[in-house]
Motif scaffolding. Structure first.
Motif, PDB file in Angstrom:
ATOM      1  N   ARG A  51      -2.011   7.749   1.505  1.00 26.94           N
ATOM      2  CA  ARG A  51      -2.022   6.409   2.087  1.00 26.94           C
ATOM      3  C   ARG A  51      -3.131   5.558   1.473  1.00 26.94           C
ATOM      4  O   ARG A  51      -2.968   4.356   1.258  1.00 26.94           O
ATOM      5  CB  ARG A  51      -2.229   6.479   3.605  1.00 26.94           C
ATOM      6  CG  ARG A  51      -1.062   7.021   4.392  1.00 26.94           C
ATOM      7  CD  ARG A  51       0.202   6.199   4.190  1.00 26.94           C
ATOM      8  NE  ARG A  51       1.283   6.660   5.024  1.00 26.94           N
ATOM      9  CZ  ARG A  51       2.014   7.731   4.797  1.00 26.94           C
ATOM     10  NH1 ARG A  51       1.795   8.459   3.726  1.00 26.94           N
ATOM     11  NH2 ARG A  51       3.000   8.078   5.603  1.00 26.94           N
ATOM     12  N   GLN A  52      -4.263   6.181   1.191  1.00 23.66           N
ATOM     13  CA  GLN A  52      -5.384   5.443   0.606  1.00 23.66           C
ATOM     14  C   GLN A  52      -5.084   4.991  -0.813  1.00 23.66           C
ATOM     15  O   GLN A  52      -5.474   3.893  -1.222  1.00 23.66           O
ATOM     16  CB  GLN A  52      -6.643   6.318   0.617  1.00 23.66           C
ATOM     17  CG  GLN A  52      -7.226   6.549   2.005  1.00 23.66           C
ATOM     18  CD  GLN A  52      -8.350   7.571   1.997  1.00 23.66           C
ATOM     19  OE1 GLN A  52      -8.257   8.622   1.352  1.00 23.66           O
ATOM     20  NE2 GLN A  52      -9.424   7.273   2.708  1.00 23.66           N
ATOM     21  N   THR A  53      -4.413   5.828  -1.582  1.00 22.89           N
ATOM     22  CA  THR A  53      -4.209   5.537  -2.998  1.00 22.89           C
ATOM     23  C   THR A  53      -2.888   4.848  -3.305  1.00 22.89           C
ATOM     24  O   THR A  53      -2.787   4.075  -4.271  1.00 22.89           O
ATOM     25  CB  THR A  53      -4.278   6.834  -3.828  1.00 22.89           C
ATOM     26  OG1 THR A  53      -3.301   7.775  -3.332  1.00 22.89           O
ATOM     27  CG2 THR A  53      -5.672   7.458  -3.733  1.00 22.89           C
ATOM     28  N   HIS A  54      -1.856   5.113  -2.473  1.00 28.77           N
ATOM     29  CA  HIS A  54      -0.532   4.581  -2.787  1.00 28.77           C
ATOM     30  C   HIS A  54       0.189   3.985  -1.582  1.00 28.77           C
ATOM     31  O   HIS A  54       1.391   3.720  -1.656  1.00 28.77           O
ATOM     32  CB  HIS A  54       0.346   5.678  -3.416  1.00 28.77           C
ATOM     33  CG  HIS A  54      -0.156   6.139  -4.740  1.00 28.77           C
ATOM     34  ND1 HIS A  54      -1.023   7.191  -4.881  1.00 28.77           N
ATOM     35  CD2 HIS A  54       0.067   5.672  -5.994  1.00 28.77           C
ATOM     36  CE1 HIS A  54      -1.312   7.365  -6.164  1.00 28.77           C
ATOM     37  NE2 HIS A  54      -0.666   6.455  -6.857  1.00 28.77           N
ATOM     38  N   GLY A  55      -0.525   3.776  -0.496  1.00 32.22           N
ATOM     39  CA  GLY A  55       0.097   3.203   0.686  1.00 32.22           C
ATOM     40  C   GLY A  55       0.688   1.835   0.434  1.00 32.22           C
ATOM     41  O   GLY A  55       1.742   1.489   0.986  1.00 32.22           O
ATOM     42  N   ASP A  56       0.040   1.041  -0.416  1.00 34.04           N
ATOM     43  CA  ASP A  56       0.580  -0.290  -0.709  1.00 34.04           C
ATOM     44  C   ASP A  56       1.908  -0.198  -1.449  1.00 34.04           C
ATOM     45  O   ASP A  56       2.837  -0.976  -1.182  1.00 34.04           O
ATOM     46  CB  ASP A  56      -0.431  -1.120  -1.507  1.00 34.04           C
ATOM     47  CG  ASP A  56      -0.868  -0.446  -2.807  1.00 34.04           C
ATOM     48  OD1 ASP A  56      -0.717   0.788  -2.949  1.00 34.04           O
ATOM     49  OD2 ASP A  56      -1.384  -1.156  -3.700  1.00 34.04           O
ATOM     50  N   ILE A  57       2.037   0.776  -2.350  1.00 34.70           N
ATOM     51  CA  ILE A  57       3.306   0.953  -3.062  1.00 34.70           C
ATOM     52  C   ILE A  57       4.393   1.399  -2.098  1.00 34.70           C
ATOM     53  O   ILE A  57       5.543   0.942  -2.176  1.00 34.70           O
ATOM     54  CB  ILE A  57       3.141   1.953  -4.225  1.00 34.70           C
ATOM     55  CG1 ILE A  57       2.131   1.414  -5.250  1.00 34.70           C
ATOM     56  CG2 ILE A  57       4.488   2.226  -4.895  1.00 34.70           C
ATOM     57  CD1 ILE A  57       1.846   2.370  -6.393  1.00 34.70           C
ATOM     58  N   MET A  58       4.046   2.296  -1.169  1.00 38.68           N
ATOM     59  CA  MET A  58       5.014   2.715  -0.156  1.00 38.68           C
ATOM     60  C   MET A  58       5.545   1.508   0.602  1.00 38.68           C
ATOM     61  O   MET A  58       6.761   1.354   0.797  1.00 38.68           O
ATOM     62  CB  MET A  58       4.353   3.669   0.845  1.00 38.68           C
ATOM     63  CG  MET A  58       4.047   5.045   0.335  1.00 38.68           C
ATOM     64  SD  MET A  58       3.359   6.018   1.703  1.00 38.68           S
ATOM     65  CE  MET A  58       2.963   7.533   0.847  1.00 38.68           C
ATOM     66  N   ARG A  59       4.650   0.657   1.036  1.00 40.06           N
ATOM     67  CA  ARG A  59       5.060  -0.511   1.818  1.00 40.06           C
ATOM     68  C   ARG A  59       5.932  -1.452   0.979  1.00 40.06           C
ATOM     69  O   ARG A  59       6.907  -2.031   1.483  1.00 40.06           O
ATOM     70  CB  ARG A  59       3.835  -1.251   2.339  1.00 40.06           C
ATOM     71  CG  ARG A  59       3.071  -0.526   3.455  1.00 40.06           C
ATOM     72  CD  ARG A  59       1.917  -1.396   3.910  1.00 40.06           C
ATOM     73  NE  ARG A  59       1.035  -0.769   4.852  1.00 40.06           N
ATOM     74  CZ  ARG A  59       1.147  -0.862   6.195  1.00 40.06           C
ATOM     75  NH1 ARG A  59       2.164  -1.537   6.715  1.00 40.06           N
ATOM     76  NH2 ARG A  59       0.252  -0.291   6.990  1.00 40.06           N
ATOM     77  N   ILE A  60       5.571  -1.626  -0.283  1.00 39.97           N
ATOM     78  CA  ILE A  60       6.366  -2.481  -1.170  1.00 39.97           C
ATOM     79  C   ILE A  60       7.802  -1.951  -1.264  1.00 39.97           C
ATOM     80  O   ILE A  60       8.771  -2.704  -1.141  1.00 39.97           O
ATOM     81  CB  ILE A  60       5.725  -2.554  -2.570  1.00 39.97           C
ATOM     82  CG1 ILE A  60       4.404  -3.342  -2.529  1.00 39.97           C
ATOM     83  CG2 ILE A  60       6.689  -3.199  -3.577  1.00 39.97           C
ATOM     84  CD1 ILE A  60       3.548  -3.161  -3.768  1.00 39.97           C
ATOM     85  N   LEU A  61       7.932  -0.644  -1.470  1.00 39.98           N
ATOM     86  CA  LEU A  61       9.272  -0.060  -1.609  1.00 39.98           C
ATOM     87  C   LEU A  61      10.052  -0.122  -0.307  1.00 39.98           C
ATOM     88  O   LEU A  61      11.254  -0.425  -0.307  1.00 39.98           O
ATOM     89  CB  LEU A  61       9.168   1.390  -2.087  1.00 39.98           C
ATOM     90  CG  LEU A  61       8.693   1.601  -3.518  1.00 39.98           C
ATOM     91  CD1 LEU A  61       8.720   3.081  -3.857  1.00 39.98           C
ATOM     92  CD2 LEU A  61       9.565   0.837  -4.493  1.00 39.98           C
ATOM     93  N   LEU A  62       9.404   0.167   0.807  1.00 35.13           N
ATOM     94  CA  LEU A  62      10.088   0.134   2.091  1.00 35.13           C
ATOM     95  C   LEU A  62      10.623  -1.265   2.393  1.00 35.13           C
ATOM     96  O   LEU A  62      11.723  -1.416   2.946  1.00 35.13           O
ATOM     97  CB  LEU A  62       9.133   0.587   3.201  1.00 35.13           C
ATOM     98  CG  LEU A  62       8.798   2.090   3.218  1.00 35.13           C
ATOM     99  CD1 LEU A  62       7.615   2.359   4.138  1.00 35.13           C
ATOM    100  CD2 LEU A  62      10.005   2.912   3.652  1.00 35.13           C
ATOM    101  N   ALA A  63       9.854  -2.277   2.019  1.00 37.81           N
ATOM    102  CA  ALA A  63      10.278  -3.655   2.280  1.00 37.81           C
ATOM    103  C   ALA A  63      11.346  -4.128   1.295  1.00 37.81           C
ATOM    104  O   ALA A  63      12.215  -4.937   1.645  1.00 37.81           O
ATOM    105  CB  ALA A  63       9.070  -4.589   2.218  1.00 37.81           C
ATOM    106  N   THR A  64      11.298  -3.618   0.063  1.00 39.08           N
ATOM    107  CA  THR A  64      12.163  -4.121  -1.004  1.00 39.08           C
ATOM    108  C   THR A  64      13.463  -3.350  -1.129  1.00 39.08           C
ATOM    109  O   THR A  64      14.505  -3.910  -1.521  1.00 39.08           O
ATOM    110  CB  THR A  64      11.410  -4.078  -2.351  1.00 39.08           C
ATOM    111  OG1 THR A  64      10.133  -4.714  -2.206  1.00 39.08           O
ATOM    112  CG2 THR A  64      12.190  -4.775  -3.455  1.00 39.08           C
ATOM    113  N   ALA A  65      13.450  -2.061  -0.791  1.00 36.57           N
ATOM    114  CA  ALA A  65      14.602  -1.185  -1.013  1.00 36.57           C
ATOM    115  C   ALA A  65      15.911  -1.679  -0.415  1.00 36.57           C
ATOM    116  O   ALA A  65      16.975  -1.509  -1.039  1.00 36.57           O
ATOM    117  CB  ALA A  65      14.288   0.220  -0.507  1.00 36.57           C
TER     118      ALA A  65
END
Length: 204
Positions: free
Chosen positions: A103-117
């Motif tokens: 979450r610290q290193t890639h949480g922002d990417i997770m959120r980007i994908l969840l919103a965009t997918a």
């Protein structure tokens, strides 16, 4: 061209590429993938718009972010350490700490994908592949808890995997953090709840 000049050009190209990826990552996270324009990425990275297209454009940059998450060493490091653990609390402590680290290193990417997918195939494919890896890791944790004899008698490995996903999937940390919890507090609480749900009480 001398070797030194070729080296400098390569270093400059790599620095430019990194600046573009960082700019895209920041803007996608701050204002959303669809709302971000190539010209904004170029401005933030301090490059020409054409250079952003050379780096792949918005979809290419999104794919690079997906690959960055996939290359994270945390998953394999955790799997390697998992095989050495016998105590159920240590197993869940490793899982909770690893989840927090991602979450610290890639949480922002997770959120980007969840919103965009839901509206973009590149994001959807990337999220599906990432989720499959994620759930496979949780299945290994569940199997390890079973193999060392600490799962509750009424819980199968499959059910334990589902419980682990409930606590340590995408929503657990994000829900708590979005409500003002620190990452450390979220890590501790999720681990403790998971222990209560999965781990057999010691015999009296």
């Amino acid at each position: 061209m001398t070797i030194k000049n070729r080296g400098r050009r390569a270093d400059y190209a790599e620095a430019t590429r990194a600046a573009i990826i960082d700019a895209a990552r920041t803007l996608f996270a701050e204002q959303g993938y669809f709302a971000t324009r190539v010209e904004q990425i170029a401005t933030k990275a301090r490059v020409a718009e054409g250079t952003v297209y050379v780096a792949g454009g918005k979809q290419g940059l999104l794919h690079l972010l997906i690959e960055e998450w996939a290359r994270s060493p945390v998953r394999q490091d955790s799997i390697d350490r998992l095989a050495e653990l016998e105590d159920p609390e240590d197993i869940l402590r490793l899982l909770a700490a690893s989840t927090k680290q991602v979450r610290q290193t890639h949480g922002d990417i997770m959120r980007i994908l969840l919103a965009t997918a839901p509206h973009d195939q590149v994001a959807a494919d990337g999220l599906a592949a990432s989720t499959a890896r994620y759930q496979a890791t949780l299945a290994l944790v569940a199997k390890r808890l079973h193999d060392v004899g600490h799962l509750r008698a009424d819980i199968t490995v499959r059910r334990a995997t589902d419980v682990l996903w409930f606590y340590f999937g995408y929503t657990g940390f994000f829900t708590l953090i979005d409500n003002g919890w620190t990452l450390d507090d979220a890590e501790t609480w999720l681990r403790e709840q998971c222990e209560r749900a999965l781990i057999a009480a010691p015999p009296h």
